[in-house]
Design an enzyme around this catalytic site. Structure first.
Site, PDB file in Angstrom:
ATOM      1  N   TYR A 131     -12.063   1.644 -19.348  1.00  0.00           N
ATOM      2  CA  TYR A 131     -11.879   3.378 -19.074  1.00  0.00           C
ATOM      3  C   TYR A 131     -12.175   4.071 -18.592  1.00  0.00           C
ATOM      4  O   TYR A 131     -13.696   3.680 -18.586  1.00  0.00           O
ATOM      5  CB  TYR A 131     -11.619   3.559 -20.491  1.00  0.00           C
ATOM      6  N   GLU A 158     -11.327   7.644 -17.807  1.00  0.00           N
ATOM      7  CA  GLU A 158     -10.792   8.816 -18.145  1.00  0.00           C
ATOM      8  C   GLU A 158     -12.368   9.566 -17.637  1.00  0.00           C
ATOM      9  O   GLU A 158     -13.451  10.361 -18.093  1.00  0.00           O
ATOM     10  CB  GLU A 158     -10.819   9.580 -19.417  1.00  0.00           C
ATOM     11  N   ASP A 186       5.803  15.524   0.828  1.00  0.00           N
ATOM     12  CA  ASP A 186       5.133  14.037   0.535  1.00  0.00           C
ATOM     13  C   ASP A 186       5.686  13.056   1.988  1.00  0.00           C
ATOM     14  O   ASP A 186       6.331  12.589   2.614  1.00  0.00           O
ATOM     15  CB  ASP A 186       6.606  14.250  -0.593  1.00  0.00           C
ATOM     16  N   THR A 200       1.973   7.805  -1.883  1.00  0.00           N
ATOM     17  CA  THR A 200       2.556   6.983  -2.460  1.00  0.00           C
ATOM     18  C   THR A 200       1.324   5.534  -1.175  1.00  0.00           C
ATOM     19  O   THR A 200       1.271   6.050  -0.249  1.00  0.00           O
ATOM     20  CB  THR A 200       3.491   5.816  -2.463  1.00  0.00           C
ATOM     21  N   LYS A 204       3.091   1.806   1.215  1.00  0.00           N
ATOM     22  CA  LYS A 204       4.542   1.719   1.958  1.00  0.00           C
ATOM     23  C   LYS A 204       3.890   0.997   3.335  1.00  0.00           C
ATOM     24  O   LYS A 204       2.977   0.328   3.612  1.00  0.00           O
ATOM     25  CB  LYS A 204       5.348   3.053   2.090  1.00  0.00           C
ATOM     26  N   ARG A 250       0.301  -0.856  -5.345  1.00  0.00           N
ATOM     27  CA  ARG A 250       1.511   0.296  -5.257  1.00  0.00           C
ATOM     28  C   ARG A 250       0.335   1.477  -6.188  1.00  0.00           C
ATOM     29  O   ARG A 250      -0.867   1.817  -7.196  1.00  0.00           O
ATOM     30  CB  ARG A 250       1.813  -0.178  -6.861  1.00  0.00           C
TER      31      ARG A 250
HETATM   32  N1  DSN Z   1      11.939   3.771  -4.560  1.00  0.00           N
HETATM   33  C1  DSN Z   1      10.776   4.735  -2.714  1.00  0.00           C
HETATM   34  C2  DSN Z   1      11.918   3.977  -2.307  1.00  0.00           C
HETATM   35  O1  DSN Z   1      12.569   3.837  -1.861  1.00  0.00           O
HETATM   36  O2  DSN Z   1      12.239   5.128  -0.670  1.00  0.00           O
HETATM   37  C3  DSN Z   1      10.955   6.201  -2.632  1.00  0.00           C
HETATM   38  O3  DSN Z   1      10.501   6.361  -4.073  1.00  0.00           O
END
Ligand code: DSN
Length: 426
Positions: A47, A49, A193, A219, A222, A228
């Site tokens: 933990y 925080e 984003d 994110t 990707k 993730r």
């Molecule tokens: N779910 C993602 C995508 O497939 O683009 C975006 O959050």
């Protein structure tokens, strides 16, 4: 404790599924083994925080260092002043950022989900559309490109507090400078984003949002090819010009407001095992090897788009600048839903997607989205795109022929054997 063979057998089955298939979901990738190992480490027990050096729990001296490494490496990748690596996901990153800079009911302006946007950019079914007052811009019907005139007109009419750019199904670069110009005119913040193209932006292969946008979220799983998770970044920290205050009424630096909006605003304990994995992935991104990878992603996407165009497929906007493409299947007489299913039968994984001005629902759709980040990690090059597109075309053109689909699947499985995935795992 007895080993849970039920779950581990399922994990093994998932590994085999990933190995034998062609992974074309634009938001997926294959992390390195060391990223997976960090996620499966004892850091999950801790933990922590708070933030490095200022935690609410003892025993944080090690995770302070892994988290600081993640922060420092991310700042180095994009040459920026501020990074928060704690958001559990891209949606959490966006929720935290909005909490930091908006009040409930404030107007926001984002790209319509049905035109390639994202749920967290104001969709009615998401917190962003429920807590704030959402407005949208779209893409032009004739070109499939962002309608910047519409964006400017809407911004001048609704005077949003926040303009959001970035998308989940848009294959072209974005004119961040133009968006910032209208934001300055109407007194709005701009958030980019970059969840999808972040890995290409990291290597200078697409325009950088950092010179123009106040805030950048992403994110990490990707094109960044990490675990993730999510991150929030700023090129330059600043004393907020709109006098935004913390709960005690103090005008604060934006970095303080964002840190507080992540924790304690929207999250509790950070996932330190995932943050360590982020640090590893960010270290990988800083290498020349990743530069080669990112360039290959872009080349593969262009080769794939050309192969589709040569077979008469209609790519929205006519091509791609990044790692993905969105195909309008209406001239091929198959819905996105059926295409997704048929490709699945052939071990080709993709997702149905609405196309701009779609006449079908989000459950059926007229489109399908393909991305090449994952197959590029598998080792595919430009010339492999012919095989992939040929297999897709054969499957879609024989959607009701179980025998042909079976033979495409066999060809796909044989083809994928040359692209070894996680050889260290048995
Ligand atoms: N779910 C993602 C995508 O497939 O683009 C975006 O959050």
């Amino acid at each position: 404790m007895q080993r849970d063979t039920l779950v581990f057998d399922l994990i093994k089955q998932e590994l085999e599924r990933q190995r034998r298939g062609i992974e074309l979901i634009a938001s997926e990738n294959f992390t390195s083994l060391q990223v997976i190992q960090a996620m499966g480490s004892v850091l999950t027990n801790k933990y922590a925080e708070g933030y490095p050096g200022r935690r609410y729990y003892g025993g944080c001296e090690i995770v302070d260092q892994t988290e600081q490494l993640a922060i420092d490496r991310l700042k180095q990748i994009f040459n920026i002043e501020y990074a928060n690596v704690q958001p559990h996901s891209g949606a959490q990153a966006n929720a935290s950022l909005m909490l930091a800079i908006l009040q409930p009911g404030d107007a926001i302006l984002g790209l319509d989900l049905s035109m390639g946007g994202h749920l967290t950019h104001g969709s009615a079914v998401n917190f962003s559309g429920k807590l704030y007052q959402p407005h949208f811009y779209g893409v032009k019907k004739e070109t499939g490109l962002i309608d910047y005139e519409m964006l400017e007109e809407k911004a001048r009419t609704v005077k949003p507090k926040l303009i959001i750019c970035g998308a989940s199904a848009y294959s072209r670069d974005i004119d961040y400078a133009r968006i910032r110009a209208v934001a300055d005119e109407v007194g709005a913040f701009v958030m980019a984003d970059i969840a999808h193209p972040a890995g290409l932006i990291a290597k200078g292969l697409l325009s950088s949002p950092f010179n123009h946008c106040h805030f950048v979220t992403s994110t990490t799983h990707k094109t960044l090819r990490g675990p993730r998770g999510g991150v929030i970044m700023m090129a330059k920290d600043f004393e907020n010009p709109f006098g935004l205050k913390d709960v005690k009424g103090n005008v604060r630096l934006m970095s303080n407001l964002i840190d507080m909006a992540v924790f304690p605003g929207t999250q509790g304990g950070p996932l330190e095992h995932v943050i360590a994995a982020k640090a590893i992935a960010f270290g990988e991104i800083l290498t020349d090897e990743f530069t080669v990878y990112a360039k290959q992603v872009q080349s593969n996407a262009q080769a794939m788009a050309n192969a589709f165009i040569n077979r008469g497929y209609n790519i929205i906007s006519g091509g791609t600048d990044n790692h993905l493409m969105l195909i309008d299947l209406r001239n091929k007489n198959i819905s996105g839903k059926k295409a997704e299913h048929v490709l699945g039968e052939a071990d080709i994984t993709a997702n149905k997607n609405m196309v701009p001005y779609d006449d079908k629902s989000a459950f059926v759709t007229s489109g399908i989205r393909f991305g090449v980040a994952a197959i590029t990690t598998r080792g595919m090059k430009e010339n492999d795109m012919e095989f992939v597109v040929n297999a897709i075309d054969k499957a879609l053109m024989n959607a009701d022929n179980a025998t042909t689909l079976k033979s495409v699947k066999a060809e796909v499985n044989a083809f994928m054997q040359q692209f070894v995935l996680y050889p260290e795992i048995g």
